[in-house]
Design a protein around this motif. Sequence first.
Motif, PDB file in Angstrom:
ATOM      1  N   ALA A  16      -9.744 -12.751  -6.840  1.00 28.87           N
ATOM      2  CA  ALA A  16      -8.612 -11.829  -6.866  1.00 28.87           C
ATOM      3  C   ALA A  16      -8.258 -11.525  -5.423  1.00 28.87           C
ATOM      4  O   ALA A  16      -9.150 -11.340  -4.590  1.00 28.87           O
ATOM      5  N   VAL A  17      -6.996 -11.507  -5.112  1.00 29.98           N
ATOM      6  CA  VAL A  17      -6.557 -11.046  -3.801  1.00 29.98           C
ATOM      7  C   VAL A  17      -6.311  -9.544  -3.913  1.00 29.98           C
ATOM      8  O   VAL A  17      -5.537  -9.096  -4.762  1.00 29.98           O
ATOM      9  N   ARG A  18      -7.019  -8.779  -3.092  1.00 28.26           N
ATOM     10  CA  ARG A  18      -6.771  -7.337  -3.069  1.00 28.26           C
ATOM     11  C   ARG A  18      -5.535  -7.075  -2.241  1.00 28.26           C
ATOM     12  O   ARG A  18      -5.494  -7.406  -1.046  1.00 28.26           O
ATOM     13  N   VAL A  19      -4.534  -6.504  -2.872  1.00 26.35           N
ATOM     14  CA  VAL A  19      -3.295  -6.217  -2.166  1.00 26.35           C
ATOM     15  C   VAL A  19      -3.268  -4.762  -1.735  1.00 26.35           C
ATOM     16  O   VAL A  19      -3.854  -3.891  -2.369  1.00 26.35           O
ATOM     17  N   ASN A  20      -2.570  -4.521  -0.639  1.00 19.87           N
ATOM     18  CA  ASN A  20      -2.371  -3.170  -0.139  1.00 19.87           C
ATOM     19  C   ASN A  20      -0.940  -2.781  -0.483  1.00 19.87           C
ATOM     20  O   ASN A  20       0.009  -3.316   0.078  1.00 19.87           O
ATOM     21  N   PRO A  21      -0.761  -1.845  -1.444  1.00 22.73           N
ATOM     22  CA  PRO A  21       0.587  -1.549  -1.930  1.00 22.73           C
ATOM     23  C   PRO A  21       1.354  -0.532  -1.096  1.00 22.73           C
ATOM     24  O   PRO A  21       2.487  -0.194  -1.422  1.00 22.73           O
ATOM     25  N   ASP A  22       0.736  -0.022  -0.019  1.00 19.79           N
ATOM     26  CA  ASP A  22       1.341   1.021   0.807  1.00 19.79           C
ATOM     27  C   ASP A  22       1.729   2.223  -0.037  1.00 19.79           C
ATOM     28  O   ASP A  22       2.867   2.693  -0.015  1.00 19.79           O
ATOM     29  N   VAL A  23       0.748   2.735  -0.783  1.00 21.76           N
ATOM     30  CA  VAL A  23       0.933   3.924  -1.606  1.00 21.76           C
ATOM     31  C   VAL A  23       0.019   5.022  -1.076  1.00 21.76           C
ATOM     32  O   VAL A  23      -1.177   4.797  -0.855  1.00 21.76           O
ATOM     33  N   ASP A  24       0.585   6.187  -0.857  1.00 23.14           N
ATOM     34  CA  ASP A  24      -0.194   7.328  -0.382  1.00 23.14           C
ATOM     35  C   ASP A  24      -0.967   7.920  -1.547  1.00 23.14           C
ATOM     36  O   ASP A  24      -0.380   8.429  -2.512  1.00 23.14           O
TER      37      ASP A  24
ATOM     38  N   ASN B 197      -4.292   1.278   6.760  1.00 18.41           N
ATOM     39  CA  ASN B 197      -5.697   1.140   6.375  1.00 18.41           C
ATOM     40  C   ASN B 197      -6.143  -0.310   6.516  1.00 18.41           C
ATOM     41  O   ASN B 197      -5.339  -1.240   6.448  1.00 18.41           O
ATOM     42  N   LYS B 198      -7.447  -0.502   6.679  1.00 17.39           N
ATOM     43  CA  LYS B 198      -7.977  -1.855   6.921  1.00 17.39           C
ATOM     44  C   LYS B 198      -8.088  -2.693   5.659  1.00 17.39           C
ATOM     45  O   LYS B 198      -8.420  -3.876   5.722  1.00 17.39           O
ATOM     46  N   PHE B 199      -7.807  -2.105   4.521  1.00 23.43           N
ATOM     47  CA  PHE B 199      -8.129  -2.756   3.250  1.00 23.43           C
ATOM     48  C   PHE B 199      -6.965  -3.586   2.710  1.00 23.43           C
ATOM     49  O   PHE B 199      -5.810  -3.182   2.763  1.00 23.43           O
ATOM     50  N   GLY B 200      -7.308  -4.749   2.152  1.00 26.50           N
ATOM     51  CA  GLY B 200      -6.349  -5.539   1.413  1.00 26.50           C
ATOM     52  C   GLY B 200      -5.322  -6.260   2.271  1.00 26.50           C
ATOM     53  O   GLY B 200      -5.267  -6.135   3.491  1.00 26.50           O
ATOM     54  N   ILE B 201      -4.480  -7.023   1.589  1.00 25.43           N
ATOM     55  CA  ILE B 201      -3.407  -7.799   2.197  1.00 25.43           C
ATOM     56  C   ILE B 201      -2.077  -7.167   1.800  1.00 25.43           C
ATOM     57  O   ILE B 201      -1.873  -6.816   0.634  1.00 25.43           O
ATOM     58  N   ASP B 202      -1.194  -7.008   2.769  1.00 26.49           N
ATOM     59  CA  ASP B 202       0.116  -6.423   2.484  1.00 26.49           C
ATOM     60  C   ASP B 202       0.726  -7.079   1.258  1.00 26.49           C
ATOM     61  O   ASP B 202       0.832  -8.301   1.177  1.00 26.49           O
ATOM     62  N   ILE B 203       1.120  -6.254   0.300  1.00 32.06           N
ATOM     63  CA  ILE B 203       1.607  -6.790  -0.966  1.00 32.06           C
ATOM     64  C   ILE B 203       2.827  -7.680  -0.792  1.00 32.06           C
ATOM     65  O   ILE B 203       3.065  -8.600  -1.574  1.00 32.06           O
ATOM     66  N   ASP B 204       3.598  -7.439   0.265  1.00 38.46           N
ATOM     67  CA  ASP B 204       4.776  -8.270   0.512  1.00 38.46           C
ATOM     68  C   ASP B 204       4.411  -9.685   0.969  1.00 38.46           C
ATOM     69  O   ASP B 204       5.259 -10.578   0.955  1.00 38.46           O
TER      70      ASP B 204
END
Length: 419
Positions: free
Chosen positions: A147-155, A169-176
Amino acid sequence: MNAFTYRGGVLHAEAVPLPRIAESVGTPFYCYSTAALDAAWHAFADAFAGSDVTICYAVKANSNLAVIRTLAQRGAGADVVSVGEMRRALAAGIPPERIVFSGVGKTAAEMAEAVEAGIYQINVESLPELRALSAVAAGLGRRAPVAVRVNPDVDARTHAKISTGRKENKFGIDIDLARAVYAEAAALPGIRPVSVAVHIGSQLMELEPFRMAFERVAELVRVLREDGHDIRRMDLGGGLGIRYRDEAPPSHGEYARIVREVAGALGCHVTLEPGRALVGNAGILVSSVIYRKEGVGRNFLILDAAMNDLMRPSLYDAWHTIVPVKEPGPGSAVQPIDVVGPVCESTDTFAVQRPLPPVAEGELVAFLSAGAYGAVMASTYNTRPLIPEVLVNGSDFAVVRRRPTIEEILAAEAIPAWL
C-alpha cells in the motif's frame, strides 16, 4: 468501562487492591486491566460487525507481549513499525497474514524479514523506499503486497507533535503524486500494489478530519482503478481519541458510520489500526510519594515515578488525572500542588498546581489513562531501571515485565581494554 474503581476506600484494578500489587512488585509500576482491554476491543469490533474490516492493533501504543496476546485472542491483527514489533506480534500469536508493516524508515533487512514472513501488507511512504523494497523482494523471488501511504494534507486538529497528515509532516507521499507512484509501483519487479493507506494523526476528537481524509483516499482508489490498478483494499489507519480529562471523543458507532459511508461503495476490504483507543484507558501508573516539599510560593509532591517512566507530560504537556490510591474522605479539602519526579530535569514534572486532596509521604497515587505511550516510551535515564508491568484478570494478577536490576543494566556495557 472503568476497571479502576474504589472499593472499601481503596483503589482497585478489577478485583485486586493496588496496595497488594505494590507490596508484591514495589513502586512505581504499570497496571493493565484485562476487562478494560476486552471492553475496548469489543467497542471497536461491535461497531464494525458485519463489515469487511480487519482491526490491526497499533503495537507502538503498548508493545507488552501479554497485552498483544490479550487482543490477539479476541481477533486483532497488528500494525507494526519495526522488525522488533513484528517479532513481538508473531510471538504473541498474531499470524503474519494479519500484520501490516508501517513506518517511514524501514531498512532493507527489515523489509526482507517482513517479505519472508509473508505478512499481509507493507505500507510504503516514499519512492526511495518503494524502489528499495522492489530490489529486496525481487532478490528473494517474491512480490511484496504494497500500500502506498498517501499524505492527504488534512489537518487532524490534534496536538502538533502527533499530527501526521499535513504536507509539512514527514509521513506518506503527497496524494497529488500518487498516480505516478502507483504507475511506477506496477512496473517494478517484486511489487504488487494492492491498497491505499492513510493515517492523519493521533488522539482525534472530531470526525470531520477523518471524513475528509477518507474521501480523498476513496477518490484516489476510483482514479487508480480507472488507470488499471486492481485496488481492493483500503488502509484507513487509526487515530480515534480517548478521554484523558474532559474530552468528548466520537463514539465508535459514529466513526464506523463514516468508514461505511465513504468506503462501502468501493467494495474494498478495510484495515483499521487503532492503538491508544484500545489500550489507553486500560492502564494506570502507580507511584509512591517520597516527600512532600514545602517551597516558597508553592508546594511539591515528589514521587518515585519520573519522566523516564511516563514521558507524555514532559513530551506533549499531556494531562493525566492523578488520584490517591487511598480514597479521600467526604469533603476532603484540595490544595494546588506540583507533582514531580526525582529525575534531575526541570521537565520531570507531571502536573503544575494540580488541585489534590492531602497525600502523605509513603502513600500511593495513580496516574489514570496511562496504558498507551507509557511503558513503551520509557527509558533508563539516570540509570533508573525500567519499571514492572502487571496484568490483572479479575482477582488475579501477573507480572508481565519484571523490573531489571541495576546489575543487569551495567552488565550490558563493557569497558574497553585501554581503560
